[in-house]
Design a protein around this motif. Structure first.
Motif, PDB file in Angstrom:
ATOM      1  N   GLU A  79      49.209  43.394  35.771  1.00 16.00           N
ATOM      2  CA  GLU A  79      49.636  41.608  36.651  1.00 16.00           C
ATOM      3  C   GLU A  79      48.377  41.118  37.242  1.00 16.00           C
ATOM      4  O   GLU A  79      47.712  41.720  37.326  1.00 16.00           O
ATOM      5  CB  GLU A  79      50.124  42.345  37.769  1.00 16.00           C
ATOM      6  CG  GLU A  79      51.472  42.763  37.992  1.00 16.00           C
ATOM      7  CD  GLU A  79      52.598  43.589  39.626  1.00 16.00           C
ATOM      8  OE1 GLU A  79      51.885  42.674  40.270  1.00 16.00           O
ATOM      9  OE2 GLU A  79      53.550  43.894  39.339  1.00 16.00           O
ATOM     10  N   LEU A  80      48.622  40.342  36.390  1.00 18.10           N
ATOM     11  CA  LEU A  80      46.777  39.383  36.830  1.00 18.10           C
ATOM     12  C   LEU A  80      47.228  38.495  37.854  1.00 18.10           C
ATOM     13  O   LEU A  80      46.177  37.967  38.819  1.00 18.10           O
ATOM     14  CB  LEU A  80      46.765  38.682  35.463  1.00 18.10           C
ATOM     15  CG  LEU A  80      46.449  39.501  34.073  1.00 18.10           C
ATOM     16  CD1 LEU A  80      46.292  38.729  32.693  1.00 18.10           C
ATOM     17  CD2 LEU A  80      45.015  40.054  34.310  1.00 18.10           C
ATOM     18  N   ALA A  81      48.281  37.554  37.903  1.00 19.22           N
ATOM     19  CA  ALA A  81      49.368  36.450  38.821  1.00 19.22           C
ATOM     20  C   ALA A  81      50.798  36.154  38.953  1.00 19.22           C
ATOM     21  O   ALA A  81      51.249  36.537  37.704  1.00 19.22           O
ATOM     22  CB  ALA A  81      48.505  34.986  38.509  1.00 19.22           C
ATOM     23  N   GLY A 106      35.497  40.987  30.863  1.00 18.12           N
ATOM     24  CA  GLY A 106      35.851  41.815  31.777  1.00 18.12           C
ATOM     25  C   GLY A 106      35.643  41.595  32.651  1.00 18.12           C
ATOM     26  O   GLY A 106      35.441  42.252  33.814  1.00 18.12           O
ATOM     27  N   VAL A 107      36.528  40.110  33.133  1.00 20.01           N
ATOM     28  CA  VAL A 107      37.132  39.773  34.492  1.00 20.01           C
ATOM     29  C   VAL A 107      37.767  40.357  34.727  1.00 20.01           C
ATOM     30  O   VAL A 107      38.430  40.945  34.313  1.00 20.01           O
ATOM     31  CB  VAL A 107      36.995  38.367  34.161  1.00 20.01           C
ATOM     32  CG1 VAL A 107      37.443  38.060  35.102  1.00 20.01           C
ATOM     33  CG2 VAL A 107      35.573  37.904  34.135  1.00 20.01           C
ATOM     34  N   GLU A 108      37.811  40.538  36.528  1.00 23.24           N
ATOM     35  CA  GLU A 108      38.752  41.707  36.855  1.00 23.24           C
ATOM     36  C   GLU A 108      40.547  41.274  37.367  1.00 23.24           C
ATOM     37  O   GLU A 108      39.719  39.806  37.489  1.00 23.24           O
ATOM     38  CB  GLU A 108      38.281  42.608  38.837  1.00 23.24           C
ATOM     39  CG  GLU A 108      37.694  43.068  37.902  1.00 23.24           C
ATOM     40  CD  GLU A 108      37.390  44.451  37.162  1.00 23.24           C
ATOM     41  OE1 GLU A 108      38.778  44.894  37.678  1.00 23.24           O
ATOM     42  OE2 GLU A 108      37.431  45.049  36.482  1.00 23.24           O
ATOM     43  N   PRO A 109      41.029  41.428  36.959  1.00 15.33           N
ATOM     44  CA  PRO A 109      42.172  41.182  37.274  1.00 15.33           C
ATOM     45  C   PRO A 109      42.489  39.895  38.581  1.00 15.33           C
ATOM     46  O   PRO A 109      43.125  38.812  38.988  1.00 15.33           O
ATOM     47  CB  PRO A 109      43.653  41.683  37.544  1.00 15.33           C
ATOM     48  CG  PRO A 109      42.971  43.458  37.085  1.00 15.33           C
ATOM     49  CD  PRO A 109      41.650  43.459  36.452  1.00 15.33           C
ATOM     50  N   ALA A 110      41.867  40.464  39.893  1.00 15.04           N
ATOM     51  CA  ALA A 110      41.327  39.346  40.813  1.00 15.04           C
ATOM     52  C   ALA A 110      41.689  38.732  40.744  1.00 15.04           C
ATOM     53  O   ALA A 110      42.088  37.727  41.179  1.00 15.04           O
ATOM     54  CB  ALA A 110      41.635  40.406  42.215  1.00 15.04           C
TER      55      ALA A 110
END
Length: 481
Positions: A287-289, A316-320
């Motif tokens: 889940e991202l948003a 490489g960015v995290e989901p949050a």
């Protein structure tokens, strides 16, 4: 970033360079080359007061400027650096080709000069497509900032790439918007990852054919190292990925408004999810948003958000950070911008919808519409657009030079829809258009400015057209208050 050559090997000292065009890209290019010892001549078609003021600033530095003659190739020219909008068939470029002189765009020059200030060049996450580029790049920059990365939205978005790569700020990554014009003149750039959002006929008068237009868009994938992001609903974008020569290990990543398959991002039960950058993409989804985190949550804008998320995840960015970046994002003016509600009628400014593809997406966001359309068609046809939107149309108000083309399509595909044809192209026509649209609208309707045409027949640009619409709407709101 793979096998990418920086330009420190280029000796600019004494090199005769012609810069074609003053403006956002031409002036920084002339300055940068002059600072590196090149003998720079700027040529410009225009010779107005603004051009003369710009020329005086450059001439004070020792740069030669030739106004009112952008057609002739100066003697001894070894390289031409062009503003992106100059058409490839201009006599200047034909003369350069005949003389064997290479032509670079501003993006090519920025790529060649990155690292010239002694710092490690920042990777590029690049975005192109017929529509949605600016929004997607700004969403991407917002996500990257939420991840704590030093970044900027640059390129066709109005911030010079050259200024970004040569400036004082040391970026971790750049979110780069590239137009088809810029890509045409940029054979060398190699992005970390790139996306083509969609492909629809546009600027065919410039490119000459749809095939040439698509080929220029497809250049954005050349040499990608991590991900080529494509639109699963637009097979032409996936075709461009297949045709691209990428670094070994680079992946094709799709985005879809439906449930995603492996190596895709998509939507499930109102949640943006990632099945591409997870440990087990066959069985897992991240889940991202939420869809409601996207502003506005219109279908095409959710697609923009998924494309931005895909590029960020590739980096490489995290989901949050995806969620936080989308929540923080605010769209630019004149892009499905809610202006006011008057008598239970919503008024929406999408003046940026300057072609049929953008307008199709805008019309799809609302159920019952009084549509304000028209302007310069740029060679477009409107049958497919009108046929697809007919059931949503309460009425249509037509403005601008090429409004007859839309009226004829309405006659063929939506003959029952009331049409007001305003036979005027002065700027005051927008106030009358809003008034006539208000007469057609019923409670629950949306009066939508989505012209499907360029603005220059009546306004300086789409911003001025949108401002005229918003001013007219607010004046009506004040009257009804």
């Amino acid at each position: 970033m793979g096998s990418q050559e920086v330009s420190s090997t280029v000796d600019w000292q004494g090199k005769h360079v012609t810069v074609a065009g003053l403006g956002v890209s031409g002036i920084p290019a002339a300055r940068a080359l002059h600072e590196r010892g090149a003998l720079v001549t700027v040529v410009n078609d225009g010779d107005d007061e603004r051009a003369r003021a710009q020329a005086a600033e450059l001439e004070a530095l020792g740069i030669t400027v030739r106004l009112g003659d952008g057609a002739t190739l100066p003697p001894s020219t070894e390289l031409v650096v062009t503003a992106p909008g100059w058409q490839p068939d201009k006599p200047l470029f034909l003369a350069a080709a005949e003389a064997g002189v290479p032509v670079w765009g501003d993006v090519e020059l920025a790529w060649r000069l990155r690292g010239d200030n002694g710092r490690k060049p920042a990777p590029w996450l690049a975005v192109t497509g017929t529509n949605g580029k600016t929004t997607t790049v700004r969403m991407l920059a917002s996500i990257l900032e939420a991840a704590g990365l030093r970044t900027a939205a640059v390129g066709n978005i109005g911030v010079s790439l050259l200024d970004a790569v040569l400036g004082e700020t040391e970026y971790d990554v750049l979110a780069v918007e590239l137009s088809s014009y810029q890509l045409h003149w940029a054979p060398s750039p190699r992005a970390h990852s790139a996306a083509v959002l969609n492909l629809a006929p546009d600027h065919l008068d410039w490119h000459g054919s749809m095939a040439a237009y698509a080929a220029d868009k497809g250049r954005v994938y050349e040499g990608n190292t991590v991900a080529c992001v494509y639109n699963a609903a637009d097979p032409a974008t996936e075709d461009l990925v297949r045709e691209a020569d990428v670094e070994e290990g680079c992946r094709a990543i799709g985005f879809t408004l439906g449930a995603p398959g492996p190596s895709q991002l998509g939507v499930v039960d109102g949640i943006l999810v990632d099945r591409a950058f997870v440990a087990n993409r066959q069985k897992q989804a991240q889940e991202l948003a939420e869809v409601t985190d996207v502003n506005p949550p219109a279908p095409h804008n959710i697609a923009n958000a998924l494309a931005a998320a895909a590029l960020a995840r590739a980096f490489g960015v995290e989901p949050a950070a995806v969620r936080d970046g989308l929540r923080a994002f605010r769209p630019d003016a004149h892009r499905i911008e809610h202006v006011a509600d008057i008598g239970e009628v919503r008024y929406v400014d999408d003046s940026k919808a300057t072609n049929t593809h953008a307008t199709e997406a805008s019309l799809a966001a609302y159920d019952s519409i009084v549509w304000i359309a028209g302007g310069l068609a740029k060679g477009a046809t409107f049958d497919e657009l009108v046929a697809g939107a007919a059931k949503r149309l309460r009425g249509v108000v037509l403005i601008g030079a090429d409004r007859a083309l839309i009226r004829e399509a309405l006659t063929r595909h939506a003959p029952e829809v009331p049409v007001v044809d305003l036979d005027r192209t002065d700027t005051g026509a927008m106030s009358e258009a809003v008034a006539r649209a208000a007469e057609l609208a019923r409670p629950g309707d949306t009066v939508l400015l989505a012209p499907a045409c360029a603005s220059m027949d009546m306004f300086t640009n789409y911003n001025k057209r949108g401002e005229a619409f918003a001013d007219a709407v607010r004046a009506r709101a004040d009257e009804s208050a």
